[in-house]
Design an enzyme around this catalytic site. Structure first.
Site, short mmCIF file in Angstrom:
data_model
loop_
_atom_site.label_atom_id
_atom_site.label_comp_id
_atom_site.label_asym_id
_atom_site.label_seq_id
_atom_site.Cartn_x
_atom_site.Cartn_y
_atom_site.Cartn_z
N ARG A 276 0.77 -1.00 -0.04
CA ARG A 276 0.21 0.24 0.08
C ARG A 276 0.82 1.14 0.39
O ARG A 276 1.56 1.66 1.17
CB ARG A 276 -0.77 -0.20 1.19
CG ARG A 276 -2.05 1.15 1.43
CD ARG A 276 -2.49 0.88 2.51
NE ARG A 276 -2.13 0.85 4.24
CZ ARG A 276 -1.71 1.07 4.77
NH1 ARG A 276 -1.11 2.76 4.52
NH2 ARG A 276 -1.51 0.91 5.85
N HIS A 280 -3.62 4.11 4.66
CA HIS A 280 -4.75 3.16 4.97
C HIS A 280 -6.19 3.53 4.58
O HIS A 280 -6.84 3.48 3.66
CB HIS A 280 -4.96 2.98 6.34
CG HIS A 280 -5.84 1.89 6.37
ND1 HIS A 280 -5.57 0.67 6.42
CD2 HIS A 280 -7.16 1.83 7.32
CE1 HIS A 280 -7.21 -0.21 6.55
NE2 HIS A 280 -7.42 0.78 7.63
N TYR A 289 4.32 6.16 10.98
CA TYR A 289 5.14 3.90 11.32
C TYR A 289 5.24 3.66 10.45
O TYR A 289 5.79 2.70 10.70
CB TYR A 289 3.61 3.78 12.24
CG TYR A 289 2.07 3.97 10.70
CD1 TYR A 289 2.23 2.94 9.76
CD2 TYR A 289 1.88 4.18 10.90
CE1 TYR A 289 1.16 3.19 8.55
CE2 TYR A 289 0.83 4.50 9.49
CZ TYR A 289 0.45 3.70 8.94
OH TYR A 289 -0.43 3.67 6.98
#
Length: 393
Positions: A276, A280, A289
C-alpha cells in the site's frame, strides 16, 4: 522483498511465483507460465488501461476528499495489479465479495467510478446493484464479507449437486466465488471459520489475500511469522504465493485457482504480496509509523511501471498509446469530479423508508415523531418573526 515481510525457513518452503519481473522481463515459471501463455498484446493493453484508470480515479478520490467533497477515501495505489489481475480472468457469472479497497476490481467489473463515489460521499450505503455486476457491496467491517462468500459458494455447489441428482444437468460451467481481504483481516476469527467451512464442504471459493504489508500501522512481520499462503495447508487445500505487483503472475495464479474450483477440487488461497503506497485511508498518516526508505524500495516495484516497460521494450508499443490512455483517464477523472459535485444528499426523512422493505408501524411512528420535531422549529421561527415585526431580527 521489503523488510516487513517474513523471512526464514517458512518463507523458503513455499515458492513465490513471478512471471513479470521488476525490469519488465517475462520469466518462466513451471507452474504458472502455461496459464499466461495465450495473453495477447490487446490483453496486455487492456490490463494497462484498467490499472491506470484505477490509479487516476484513486488520485481524484483523494483530491475530492481533501476538498471536503467526500467523507472518506480509501486509497489503493500500488495494488492495481493484484486487483485487476484477479478479476480479469473471472467470468461474468462468478461472484466477487470485496472489502473496502477493491476499486480497481469494481471498475473491471463494469461499476462506474461515480457509483462507487456515492458511498464515500455518504449519500448511500451501497452504490451499485450487486446482481447486475455479480459483485457484492463494500464491507466496512473487517473480514465480515468472507463468511458470506463461503456461504454463497456452498450454496452454488449444493444447488448444482441437487440439479444433477434430479437428472437435470446444469447448462452452465460451475460458478466460482472470490473473497477479497487483506493481511490485517487475515488475523480475524471470521477468516479461520470461513476456511474451515470452505474445506469441509469443498466450496468453490478463492480466498484472495492482498498482503499490502501493513494493517493500518501494524507491520506484517508483527501479524504473522510465516507467509499467509502457508495457512491453507492447515485446512487441507492449496495456497499460492505470487508477486502481487506482477499482473501477469496474478492473472496466471487466478486462472490456475479458478480451474481447480470449477473442477470441484475445493477452495484455493492466493496471497498476492504487494504494498500500500499511500495511507490506509485519508484519515491516516503513514509517516507516523513507516520509513521513507521502505516506501522508496517498494516504489521501484510499481506494478504499472513494470507493465509499461514491458509493453515498450517487448511489444514495441509507442508513446501515442500511453498518451492516449493518460488523456482518457484524465477525461474520466474530470467527468467523475463533475458527477460527484452534482450529487445531492438525501434528506433525513428518506432514511425512514429504507429501514424495511415493507411499511412498518414502528418506523411510521418514528417518522411522524421526527416530522413533529422538525415542525417545532418552524413554529418557533414563525413566532419569533411575529414578535419582531416579521424581520426575524
Amino acid at each position: 522483498m521489503a523488510p516487513s515481510t517474513p523471512t526464514g525457513e517458512a518463507q523458503a518452503a513455499l515458492p513465490r511465483h513471478q512471471l513479470l519481473d521488476e525490469r519488465g522481463v517475462v520469466r518462466e515459471d513451471p507452474k504458472l507460465s502455461p496459464y499466461a501463455a495465450d495473453l495477447s498484446l490487446e490483453d496486455l493493453q487492456h490490463l494497462y488501461r484498467s490499472m491506470t484508470l484505477a490509479r487516476r480515479v484513486d488520485e481524484e478520490g483523494t483530491s475530492l476528499q481533501r476538498q471536503g467533497q467526500l467523507v472518506l477515501w480509501v486509497p489503493l495505489r500500488g495494488q492495481e495489479a493484484a486487483q485487476v489481475g484477479s478479476v480479469w480472468p473471472t467470468r461474468p457469472t462468478d461472484r466477487l465479495f470485496p472489502s473496502y479497497r477493491e476499486h480497481a476490481a469494481a471498475f473491471e467489473r463494469g461499476i462506474r467510478p461515480a457509483d462507487l463515489m456515492r458511498l464515500f460521499r455518504g449519500i448511500t450505503a451501497g452504490g451499485w446493484d450487486p446482481e447486475e455486476h455479480q459483485m457484492n457491496l463494500y464491507t466496512m467491517v473487517l473480514a465480515a464479507q468472507v463468511p458470506h462468500a463461503v456461504g454463497y459458494a456452498m450454496g452454488t455447489a449444493l444447488d448444482r449437486r441437487a440439479a444433477e441428482s434430479e437428472g437435470s444437468a446444469p447448462t452452465t460451467e460451475p460458478e466460482a466465488v472470490v473473497a477479497y481481504f487483506g493481511d490485517g483481516a487475515s488475523t480475524e476469527g471470521e477468516i479461520h471459520e470461513s476456511m474451515v467451512f470452505a474445506a469441509s464442504y469443498d466450496a468453490p471459493v478463492l480466498f484472495f489475500i492482498q498482503n499490502n504489508q501493513w494493517a493500518i500501522s501494524v507491520p506484517f512481520a508483527t501479524q504473522s511469522r510465516v507467509p499467509l499462503a502457508t495457512r491453507a495447508a492447515g485446512y487441507g487445500f492449496e495456497g499460492l504465493r505470487v508477486d502481487g505487483n506482477d499482473v501477469l503472475g496474478v492473472v496466471a495464479a487466478t486462472r490456475y485457482a479458478l480451474e481447480r474450483l470449477r473442477a470441484g477440487e475445493g477452495p484455493v488461497l492466493i496471497e498476492a504480496e504487494t504494498y500500500r503506497m499511500g495511507a490506509h485511508t485519508t484519515a491516516d498518516d503513514p509517516t507516523k509509523y513507516r520509513e521513507r526508505d521502505e516506501e522508496d524500495e517498494w516504489g521501484h516495484l510499481d506494478p504499472i511501471d513494470r507493465l509499461r516497460v514491458h509493453l515498450r521494450t517487448h511489444h514495441g508499443v509507442e508513446d501515442e498509446f500511453f498518451e492516449t490512455v493518460a488523456r482518457n483517464n484524465d477525461d474520466a477523472a474530470q467527468q467523475l469530479r463533475a458527477e460527484v459535485l452534482a450529487m445531492e444528499p438525501p434528506t433525513f426523512e428518506e432514511s425512514f423508508g429504507k429501514a424495511y422493505a415493507e411499511p412498518h408501524s414502528l418506523v411510521s411512528a418514528e417518522r411522524a415523531e421526527y416530522l413533529d420535531y422538525q415542525a417545532g422549529f418552524s413554529a418557533a421561527e414563525d413566532t419569533q418573526d411575529t414578535e419582531t415585526g416579521g424581520t426575524g431580527a
